[in-house]
Design a protein around this motif. Structure first.
Motif, PDB file in Angstrom:
ATOM      1  N   PHE A 104      30.326  32.028  60.769  1.00 38.62           N
ATOM      2  CA  PHE A 104      30.756  33.183  61.538  1.00 38.62           C
ATOM      3  C   PHE A 104      31.989  32.933  62.395  1.00 38.62           C
ATOM      4  N   GLU A 105      32.244  31.694  62.769  1.00 42.03           N
ATOM      5  CA  GLU A 105      33.272  31.434  63.773  1.00 42.03           C
ATOM      6  C   GLU A 105      34.624  31.046  63.198  1.00 42.03           C
ATOM      7  N   ASN A 106      34.756  30.935  61.877  1.00 43.92           N
ATOM      8  CA  ASN A 106      36.104  30.757  61.341  1.00 43.92           C
ATOM      9  C   ASN A 106      36.870  32.071  61.514  1.00 43.92           C
ATOM     10  N   ALA A 164      36.322  39.674  59.480  1.00 41.65           N
ATOM     11  CA  ALA A 164      35.512  40.473  58.551  1.00 41.65           C
ATOM     12  C   ALA A 164      34.381  41.181  59.273  1.00 41.65           C
ATOM     13  N   TRP A 165      33.700  40.477  60.175  1.00 43.76           N
ATOM     14  CA  TRP A 165      32.586  41.098  60.894  1.00 43.76           C
ATOM     15  C   TRP A 165      33.072  42.083  61.952  1.00 43.76           C
ATOM     16  N   ALA A 166      34.247  41.857  62.515  1.00 41.03           N
ATOM     17  CA  ALA A 166      34.823  42.861  63.422  1.00 41.03           C
ATOM     18  C   ALA A 166      35.148  44.137  62.653  1.00 41.03           C
ATOM     19  N   MET A 167      35.670  43.980  61.440  1.00 48.79           N
ATOM     20  CA  MET A 167      35.912  45.147  60.581  1.00 48.79           C
ATOM     21  C   MET A 167      34.590  45.875  60.329  1.00 48.79           C
ATOM     22  N   HIS A 168      33.550  45.104  60.018  1.00 56.99           N
ATOM     23  CA  HIS A 168      32.234  45.689  59.754  1.00 56.99           C
ATOM     24  C   HIS A 168      31.729  46.469  60.966  1.00 56.99           C
ATOM     25  N   GLY A 223      31.993  66.135  53.750  1.00 55.27           N
ATOM     26  CA  GLY A 223      30.657  66.639  54.023  1.00 55.27           C
ATOM     27  C   GLY A 223      29.533  65.662  53.754  1.00 55.27           C
ATOM     28  N   ARG A 224      29.877  64.393  53.535  1.00 54.09           N
ATOM     29  CA  ARG A 224      28.843  63.387  53.268  1.00 54.09           C
ATOM     30  C   ARG A 224      28.968  62.239  54.261  1.00 54.09           C
ATOM     31  N   PRO A 225      27.835  61.710  54.768  1.00 53.97           N
ATOM     32  CA  PRO A 225      27.886  60.576  55.687  1.00 53.97           C
ATOM     33  C   PRO A 225      28.218  59.281  54.946  1.00 53.97           C
ATOM     34  N   ILE A 226      28.481  58.238  55.710  1.00 54.19           N
ATOM     35  CA  ILE A 226      28.760  56.931  55.132  1.00 54.19           C
ATOM     36  C   ILE A 226      27.613  55.978  55.426  1.00 54.19           C
ATOM     37  N   SER A 227      27.488  54.966  54.587  1.00 51.11           N
ATOM     38  CA  SER A 227      26.539  53.882  54.796  1.00 51.11           C
ATOM     39  C   SER A 227      27.305  52.570  54.630  1.00 51.11           C
ATOM     40  N   VAL A 228      27.390  51.789  55.702  1.00 51.11           N
ATOM     41  CA  VAL A 228      28.249  50.614  55.735  1.00 51.11           C
ATOM     42  C   VAL A 228      27.446  49.364  55.400  1.00 51.11           C
ATOM     43  N   GLY A 229      27.911  48.630  54.389  1.00 56.47           N
ATOM     44  CA  GLY A 229      27.288  47.376  53.989  1.00 56.47           C
ATOM     45  C   GLY A 229      27.989  46.175  54.595  1.00 56.47           C
ATOM     46  N   ALA A 230      27.481  45.004  54.285  1.00 58.03           N
ATOM     47  CA  ALA A 230      28.025  43.751  54.819  1.00 58.03           C
ATOM     48  C   ALA A 230      29.404  43.476  54.240  1.00 58.03           C
ATOM     49  N   PRO A 231      30.216  42.689  54.939  1.00 60.35           N
ATOM     50  CA  PRO A 231      31.514  42.295  54.384  1.00 60.35           C
ATOM     51  C   PRO A 231      31.340  41.433  53.138  1.00 60.35           C
ATOM     52  N   SER A 232      32.399  41.326  52.353  1.00 55.61           N
ATOM     53  CA  SER A 232      32.405  40.366  51.245  1.00 55.61           C
ATOM     54  C   SER A 232      32.057  38.993  51.807  1.00 55.61           C
ATOM     55  N   GLY A 233      31.088  38.316  51.198  1.00 51.82           N
ATOM     56  CA  GLY A 233      30.691  37.008  51.707  1.00 51.82           C
ATOM     57  C   GLY A 233      29.256  36.663  51.407  1.00 51.82           C
ATOM     58  N   LEU A 234      28.488  37.626  50.854  1.00 47.76           N
ATOM     59  CA  LEU A 234      27.104  37.341  50.483  1.00 47.76           C
ATOM     60  C   LEU A 234      26.999  36.757  49.074  1.00 47.76           C
ATOM     61  N   GLY A 235      28.091  36.780  48.342  1.00 48.53           N
ATOM     62  CA  GLY A 235      28.122  36.170  47.018  1.00 48.53           C
ATOM     63  C   GLY A 235      29.049  34.978  47.018  1.00 48.53           C
ATOM     64  N   THR A 236      29.385  34.508  45.827  1.00 44.16           N
ATOM     65  CA  THR A 236      30.334  33.400  45.724  1.00 44.16           C
ATOM     66  C   THR A 236      31.056  33.442  44.387  1.00 44.16           C
ATOM     67  N   TRP A 296      24.414  34.474  56.737  1.00 45.67           N
ATOM     68  CA  TRP A 296      24.668  35.909  56.669  1.00 45.67           C
ATOM     69  C   TRP A 296      23.396  36.676  56.327  1.00 45.67           C
ATOM     70  N   ARG A 297      22.576  36.121  55.439  1.00 46.47           N
ATOM     71  CA  ARG A 297      21.316  36.797  55.106  1.00 46.47           C
ATOM     72  C   ARG A 297      20.409  36.861  56.322  1.00 46.47           C
ATOM     73  N   LYS A 298      20.362  35.792  57.105  1.00 43.26           N
ATOM     74  CA  LYS A 298      19.540  35.810  58.314  1.00 43.26           C
ATOM     75  C   LYS A 298      20.028  36.882  59.276  1.00 43.26           C
ATOM     76  N   ARG A 299      21.339  36.994  59.462  1.00 40.88           N
ATOM     77  CA  ARG A 299      21.874  38.018  60.361  1.00 40.88           C
ATOM     78  C   ARG A 299      21.486  39.413  59.896  1.00 40.88           C
ATOM     79  N   LEU A 300      21.450  39.612  58.590  1.00 39.42           N
ATOM     80  CA  LEU A 300      21.170  40.927  58.022  1.00 39.42           C
ATOM     81  C   LEU A 300      19.687  41.175  57.787  1.00 39.42           C
ATOM     82  N   GLY A 301      18.839  40.193  58.092  1.00 40.41           N
ATOM     83  CA  GLY A 301      17.407  40.354  57.889  1.00 40.41           C
ATOM     84  C   GLY A 301      17.004  40.336  56.426  1.00 40.41           C
ATOM     85  N   GLN A 302      17.787  39.673  55.594  1.00 39.09           N
ATOM     86  CA  GLN A 302      17.494  39.599  54.166  1.00 39.09           C
ATOM     87  C   GLN A 302      16.719  38.322  53.840  1.00 39.09           C
TER      88      GLN A 302
END
Length: 395
Positions: free
Chosen positions: A147-149, A155-159, A174-187, A232-238
């Protein structure tokens, strides 16, 4: 959009969306009625002089400004949902799924590699650990904090900025948004990461001439991947593990299968052990990597291969067996140059190659739709798969 316009749009796409639902329901039940078709398309497709980008927002502006990122993603998603034929719902969705999207640069950027931007292309990074001195610095460098690099903080500030818009009730058309995690949960994979950090030539020379140093770098890259995704998964509760897990490592196309088994496979096994409960697992591989597929299937329980090009689909089906999922289709260089009739012919050739045997094939472009492939060519692929991709028709 007025209520009457929404009703007209719903009627226009209702039949398409019903067919899409039926196709995927049957496919997931392993009783397919026809080959599904998808498109791999990101905001690059609608950025460069495209009507969906009236303000001319650049990819660099998107990467640096959360408001421009959100605007571009929404413009892109809206346009694709009304113009690109594939087995995906069309028309206005219940919610727009958006996220801070950094395509394929995020891992190297977390190490401090500068991002470069190009016309009509996805961004890339410059290696920072080149040459003999760079190799020493790479081996001695601490792994970036998840997180600290500086890039992860960005990326997380953007999120957080985009998430605040969601919480405020922001809507688009007329449609709401649903915001997901930044790129970084894959590799994109440890081998590819080392090539990005060291430079491809330097790292391939390391594999050949200094295998111990190369292994130390691969181990560092693998550990970094695991630490970041777990944090990142821990932060997101995954959950830290899922039944199956998917990743990429395009650069393994550069080495022989013997070299892959000796140098890279052990690190892939560590990744699979960290994130998979046993599989089946999946992998994305661009380039000519099919010689590795039997090894990946056997050693990592990879049962879904998302291919780039070139691919001999008929041979691949024989090698992998009828139960293994394969994604692929006409190559993007071909799609850029081909006529509509050529697209139909090539799509039919792929469908009739034998790859559809067993019902575990998904047609797509191979790989990542470039800006100058017209919607009409995508429609030609879709029309062809609807005609010749039906089970009982394809040989």
């Amino acid at each position: 959009m007025s209520d009457s316009s929404k009703r007209l749009e719903g009627a226009r796409f209702a039949a398409h969306n019903a067919e899409v639902d039926a196709v995927w329901t049957a496919y997931r039940a392993e009783k397919p009625i026809r080959v599904p078709m998808i498109l791999g398309v990101n905001t690059r497709y609608t950025t460069f002089g495209h009507p969906a980008n009236p303000d001319g927002i650049t990819l660099q502006e998107c990467f640096e400004n959360p408001d421009k990122m959100l605007q571009r993603q929404l413009e892109h998603l809206d346009w694709c949902a009304h113009h690109l034929m594939q087995d995906a719902p069309m028309g206005l969705p219940d919610k727009w799924g958006v996220y801070p999207e950094f395509q394929n640069v995020y891992e190297a950027a977390m190490w401090g590699c500068p991002i470069r931007y190009f016309d009509y292309q996805v961004p890339d990074t410059d290696p920072i650990f080149t040459g003999e001195e760079g190799k020493r610095r790479f081996l001695e460098a601490p792994r970036p904090d998840p997180f600290e690099n500086p890039f992860s903080r960005h990326a997380w500030a953007m999120h957080d900025t985009m998430k605040a818009k969601e919480v405020s009730g922001f809507e688009y058309n007329g449609r709401p948004i649903s915001v997901g995690a930044p790129s970084g949960l894959g590799t994109d994979g440890p081998f590819t990461m080392c090539c990005n950090l060291r430079g491809t030539t330097d790292f391939c020379e390391d594999l050949l001439l200094e295998p111990q140093a190369a292994q130390a770098m691969l181990e560092k890259a693998t550990t970094f991947i695991i630490e970041r995704i777990q944090a990142w998964r821990k932060r997101l509760g995954q959950p830290l593990k899922t039944q199956g897990w998917g990743f990429a490592d395009d650069s393994i196309a550069l080495v022989s299968t013997d070299e892959y088994v000796r140098s890279v496979l052990p690190h892939h096994q560590i990744l699979i052990e960290a994130f998979s409960e046993g599989g089946p697992n999946s992998i994305h591989l661009c380039g000519d990597a099919t010689r590795h597929f039997p090894t990946l299937q056997r050693e990592l329980n990879i049962q879904s291969f998302d291919t780039g090009f070139p691919v001999d689909f008929g041979s691949l089906r024989q090698v992998l067996g009828p139960g293994c999922e394969v994604l692929g289709g006409p190559s993007t260089p071909f799609l850029k140059m081909a006529s509509l009739e050529d697209v139909r012919t090539e799509t039919r050739r792929v469908l009739e190659s034998g790859i559809a045997e067993g019902g575990r094939f998904i047609l797509r472009e191979g790989n990542n739709l470039p800006p100058d492939v017209s919607p009409e060519k995508c429609a030609a692929m879709y029309e062809t798969v609807r005609e010749f991709g039906r089970y009982g028709v394809v040989a």
